[in-house]
Each structure stands twice: as C-alpha cells, then as structure tokens.
Scaffold this motif. Structure first.
Motif, PDB file in Angstrom:
ATOM      1  N   SER A  84     -76.747  33.812 -15.443  1.00 50.90           N
ATOM      2  CA  SER A  84     -76.352  32.674 -14.599  1.00 50.90           C
ATOM      3  C   SER A  84     -77.530  32.101 -13.824  1.00 50.90           C
ATOM      4  CB  SER A  84     -75.253  33.103 -13.622  1.00 50.90           C
ATOM      5  OG  SER A  84     -75.701  34.157 -12.789  1.00 50.90           O
ATOM      6  N   LEU A  85     -78.594  32.892 -13.661  1.00 50.76           N
ATOM      7  CA  LEU A  85     -79.767  32.373 -12.951  1.00 50.76           C
ATOM      8  C   LEU A  85     -80.467  31.270 -13.733  1.00 50.76           C
ATOM      9  CD1 LEU A  85     -81.495  35.485 -11.296  1.00 50.76           C
ATOM     10  CD2 LEU A  85     -80.400  33.559 -10.155  1.00 50.76           C
ATOM     11  N   LYS A  87     -79.140  28.576 -14.985  1.00 50.66           N
ATOM     12  CA  LYS A  87     -78.680  27.271 -14.509  1.00 50.66           C
ATOM     13  C   LYS A  87     -79.112  26.999 -13.072  1.00 50.66           C
ATOM     14  CE  LYS A  87     -74.083  28.745 -12.891  1.00 50.66           C
ATOM     15  NZ  LYS A  87     -72.617  28.585 -13.056  1.00 50.66           N
ATOM     16  N   TRP A  88     -79.465  28.065 -12.342  1.00 49.78           N
ATOM     17  CA  TRP A  88     -79.918  27.914 -10.959  1.00 49.78           C
ATOM     18  C   TRP A  88     -81.440  27.868 -10.861  1.00 49.78           C
ATOM     19  CZ3 TRP A  88     -77.167  27.174  -6.502  1.00 49.78           C
ATOM     20  CH2 TRP A  88     -75.788  27.367  -6.573  1.00 49.78           C
ATOM     21  N   LYS A  91     -83.647  25.868  -8.332  1.00 46.49           N
ATOM     22  CA  LYS A  91     -82.820  25.333  -7.251  1.00 46.49           C
ATOM     23  C   LYS A  91     -82.846  26.278  -6.055  1.00 46.49           C
ATOM     24  CE  LYS A  91     -79.626  23.087 -10.498  1.00 46.49           C
ATOM     25  NZ  LYS A  91     -78.215  23.006 -10.973  1.00 46.49           N
ATOM     26  N   ILE A  93     -81.748  28.750  -3.208  1.00 48.28           N
ATOM     27  CA  ILE A  93     -80.694  29.728  -3.043  1.00 48.28           C
ATOM     28  C   ILE A  93     -79.744  29.238  -1.960  1.00 48.28           C
ATOM     29  CG2 ILE A  93     -82.077  31.076  -1.395  1.00 48.28           C
ATOM     30  CD1 ILE A  93     -80.677  33.587  -2.444  1.00 48.28           C
ATOM     31  N   PHE A 431     -76.313  36.407  -8.452  1.00 46.70           N
ATOM     32  CA  PHE A 431     -77.720  36.215  -8.093  1.00 46.70           C
ATOM     33  C   PHE A 431     -78.493  37.543  -8.026  1.00 46.70           C
ATOM     34  CE2 PHE A 431     -75.279  32.873  -5.865  1.00 46.70           C
ATOM     35  CZ  PHE A 431     -75.824  31.759  -6.483  1.00 46.70           C
TER      36      PHE A 431
END
Length: 484
Positions: A84-85, A87-88, A91, A93, A431
C-alpha cells in the motif's frame, strides 16, 4: 587476646563488627535453608549448577544463539511487506498517523515527511508463504524454519537505551544482561568454557556498542559475558606469561584459592567466590578455547554453506561458524553483535551492504544446526533494537532515501527449540507505523525466551538495594501463540 588483633579480627572495631554481623546472618540463613546447602550458593553459585535447583517446567531449549543486528534494521526493507505504500510514495504521512509515535530529534528540523515504499522487491517463500525482501535470498530458503514476529514494540528511541532495553530489560545501564541472568539461573553445561560468550563483527559499522550490553550488572561478576576476539588471542591475558609452565600456574592458582577461601570464611563476600571461579575458568580455558575457536579442520562444504567470509576471523560469517562450534560444546548463551544497520540516509546502499555480509551466514547457521540435530534444542534469535520510519528522513529521490529510528513496530525472528516453524505472527498497519494485531513488547519477548529455557520469568530474581529485580522488571507475558 585483644579484639583488635589483626590476625584474628582485622584492623578495627568496625572490621570485627562487620565480621560478627555476617556470621550471625549466615547462621540465620542456614537455618532458613534447612541446612540443605551453602548459603553462599544462594547468593550466586560459583559452580556449574546455577541458582535454580531445576527448571520451573520442562525446557525446550538448552542454549541460545542471539544474532543481534545493532543499529535497527528497517522492517520495511526486510520482512514487513507494505504494497500500500506504493500509492502513498512521495505523499505526506497523515498527521493523524505520525502523531501516534515519537520521532527522534534528528528529524526535528524536517519540514516534510514523505512516505516511501521500499526500493527492494518482496516475494513469498516456503509453505508458510512468508514475505521476504530480495535482499535475503539465502534466508528466504530457510523461511519455513523461522517464526517471524512483525509486531515487536519497544519504549526507547535512541540506540544505547534501546540496546540496553533489549539486552537487559532496562534503558539504564547497570542491569544484568539476558546471558548473565541465564548463567546465574541455570549455570553451565560445560565446565571448561564460559556460560556466556560474546562475539563482535569487526569493521561492521560505525554505530558504537557499549560493553554494558553484556554486563553482569549487580549479579556476581563471574556471570558477565566473556568476549572472544578474532586473531591469535581470543581471550586477553589467558595464556601463561613467557617462562611460566602449566604446573607452575596450577600451583599458584591453588595457593591463591586457599587465600581466597580464607578471606571468604572471614568476610562471606560472594565476590570472593566469583574470583575463585574466574581464576579456575581461565585456567581451563587455556586448553578449551583454542580448540573451540579453531576452524581449520572444518570441511570445504561448511565454508560453502556459511560463505567465503567464514574463512576471515572476526567477520559475521566467521562468528556464526564459531557460534555453532560453541553450541556443540554446550555454551549456554552465545551473543553475536553485528553493527551498521543505522541507515538515516543512503539506506538502499547501506542496507544492501549489511544484507550481503549477513544473509548467507545466517541461513547457513540455521541449516548447519539442523543437519547436526542441534536446532531441536537451540533457540536462534535475529533482530535489532527498534525499527525505522515509513517516511523518509532527509530528501527523497528516485533512488535514495533514509529512515529514522522507530520504536512503534519492528520485526524479529526466532528459530529452533520450542517455537512454531513457518509462522508469521503479528501485523502492522498499512504504513508499518503502528502494530495492528498481537503486539509483542520487549518484556514479552524476554519472558518468552526464558520460558523456552524452562524459566518462569517472575521467579528468577535477585535482591539488590532492597528490592527484588528480574530481567522483565515488573512486566512481561509469555507469547504462547508462537510456542510449538
């Protein structure tokens, strides 16, 4: 005869009163013990048996090899896969997430905290399907022997207190280390080698390591970890001086022992017995240590198993091979320290270097122990003092980033005696910033380690400065879910 006579009562009234009070105390304690043994052994037995007359319950492990990766390996680049990181990546936190954990002072002036995915790929391995980074091609092949705990948490955020906490149960220096507690409680299964041996990788990194991590603390001093060095003299000052023959050394030690025993009869100080024990162990080690550390007769296939570095004294690979040889000789607690896992910047290059120097030897140790039948009663532990942040410390670029210290979650693994094989325990959030399921506190880990050696962590105590201390302080629960 005057009570001030030096030969009988010491040099002063104070000395006489001290000796007299110790004598009264020994009589009272002897009565409490029902004359079942020496009261001095209750303060810290200098012999092979340890303070416990037996384990509290059947032990699964006879010995421990603890592969301590000092500096804090990043869980995100090793075993805690977080797709999932992706897509982040890049960006910020979310403040609601960042605010749940402390950050170290090293990011106090940082104005942006971009999340960063691992630069390394992960795959599932073995029947367990455990995710392992491609940094560890050898460890991935033994994953079904491992019990991977992803939900470790600690209370310390800086290196020295965090190392102290993992090794002694307290962030402050001065407490006994795990190996010292085991030496005190269980004693030794080999009278010719120390109960507790420490091996440090040479040139593995700049991160300092305090020797109090393997200290006996307030326990009698013969329970301290003995550091074996690489090179000609594994233990300093062990060999006889030039011109001193073995029989001369034996005679000298016998006379010194007699003098120490006379002093103990007067003062009843258990440290005198520790000195006797240390002198005797040093004498025995003159013959046992060279044999234990000499790997010249190891066959070629063993060096192929551990890697070419195993031929170089003082490397991590060489120390892993040494650990197997010490385990064969029933050393109770074998502690390896490998520094250099502290990647605040340039993490991709730094952690790759660490993995290259440790991966093959770690997996080789597991395979070697297994093929010799030693993994059945040897507990192997791998891990550091804390984890790393999921946001980048410093500037994030296309191929470079760093990660700060992170106590909120990190990964360790265990293998061998008494733990479930091929198990992944615990889970972190998306995360890898907080534990989502089945947290394992440092004291829980310590309680579980002692349990595997047959010890109730609440019952192995030592009275010091008016209170009873234990490795787990006043905390700790055995993690029964990971026990085989």
């Amino acid at each position: 005869m005057s009570i001030y006579d030096h030969n009988e009562f010491g040099e002063s009234r104070r000395g006489f009163l001290k000796k007299a009070s110790l004598g009264f105390g020994s009589i009272a304690l002897s009565s409490l013990l029902g004359q079942t043994g020496s009261w001095a052994s209750g303060l810290g037995d200098a012999g092979p048996g340890g303070i416990l007359t037996g384990t509290h319950f059947p032990a699964k492990a006879k010995r421990v090899i603890y592969l301590f990766q000092s500096g804090g390996p990043s869980q995100l680049e090793t075993f805690d896969y977080k797709p999932s990181l992706a897509k982040w990546h890049g960006k910020e936190i979310p403040p609601s997430v960042q605010g749940t954990q402390r950050n170290s002072g090293m990011v106090a002036d940082q104005s942006t905290f971009p999340l960063v995915k691992s630069i390394y790929d992960f795959k599932q391995y073995g029947q367990s399907g455990a995710w392992v980074s491609d940094l560890f091609p050898y460890t991935s092949q033994v994953v079904d022997e491992l019990c991977i705990v992803k939900s470790m948490i600690t209370e310390a955020i800086n290196h020295e207190p965090a190392v102290m906490f993992m090794q002694t149960g307290s962030q402050l220096s001065g407490r006994p280390s795990i190996g010292s507690w085991l030496s005190y409680g269980l004693g030794s299964d080999n009278e010719n080698l120390p109960n507790f041996v420490v091996l440090l990788s040479k040139s593995s990194g700049a991160q300092p390591l305090n020797s109090t991590a393997w200290s006996n603390g307030f326990l009698p001093s013969h329970h301290q970890g003995i550091q074996f060095r690489s090179g000609k003299d594994p233990v300093l000052y062990l060999n006889n001086p030039h011109g001193v023959e073995d029989h001369d050394r034996r005679r000298a030690l016998d006379h010194i022992r007699q003098l120490n025993e006379q002093q103990f009869d007067i003062w009843q100080d258990p440290e005198i017995q520790s000195k006797i024990s240390q002198y005797e162990m040093a004498y025995k080690m003159q013959n046992s240590v060279p044999d234990a550390v000499d790997t010249s007769n190891e066959p070629d296939y063993i060096y192929e198993l551990y890697g070419e570095d195993a031929k170089i004294p003082g490397t991590y690979a060489s120390n892993c091979l040494q650990a197997r040889r010490l385990a064969e000789r029933d050393v109770k607690f074998i502690q390896l320290y490998h520094m250099g896992w502290d990647q605040h910047g340039n993490l991709p290059k730094g952690i790759k270097r660490q993995a290259l120097s440790t991966d093959q030897a770690t997996a080789g140790l597991i395979q070697d122990l297994k093929q010799r039948g030693l993994l059945e009663d040897t507990l192997v532990v791998w891990g550091g003092e804390f984890g790393r942040t999921s946001f980048s410390q410093g500037r994030l670029t296309a191929d470079n980033y760093g990660r700060d210290h992170h106590p909120g979650c990190f990964t360790m693994w265990m293998a061998g005696a008494g733990v479930k094989k091929g198990m992944v325990y615990g889970e972190t959030d998306e995360f890898s910033y907080n534990v989502a399921h089945n947290p394992v506190h440092v004291h829980d880990f310590q309680a579980t380690l002692l349990h595997l050696l047959g010890i109730d962590h609440e019952k192995l105590t030592f009275k010091h400065q008016g209170r009873r201390f234990r490795l787990t302080d006043v905390h700790g629960q055995v993690v029964n879910d990971i026990l085989a």
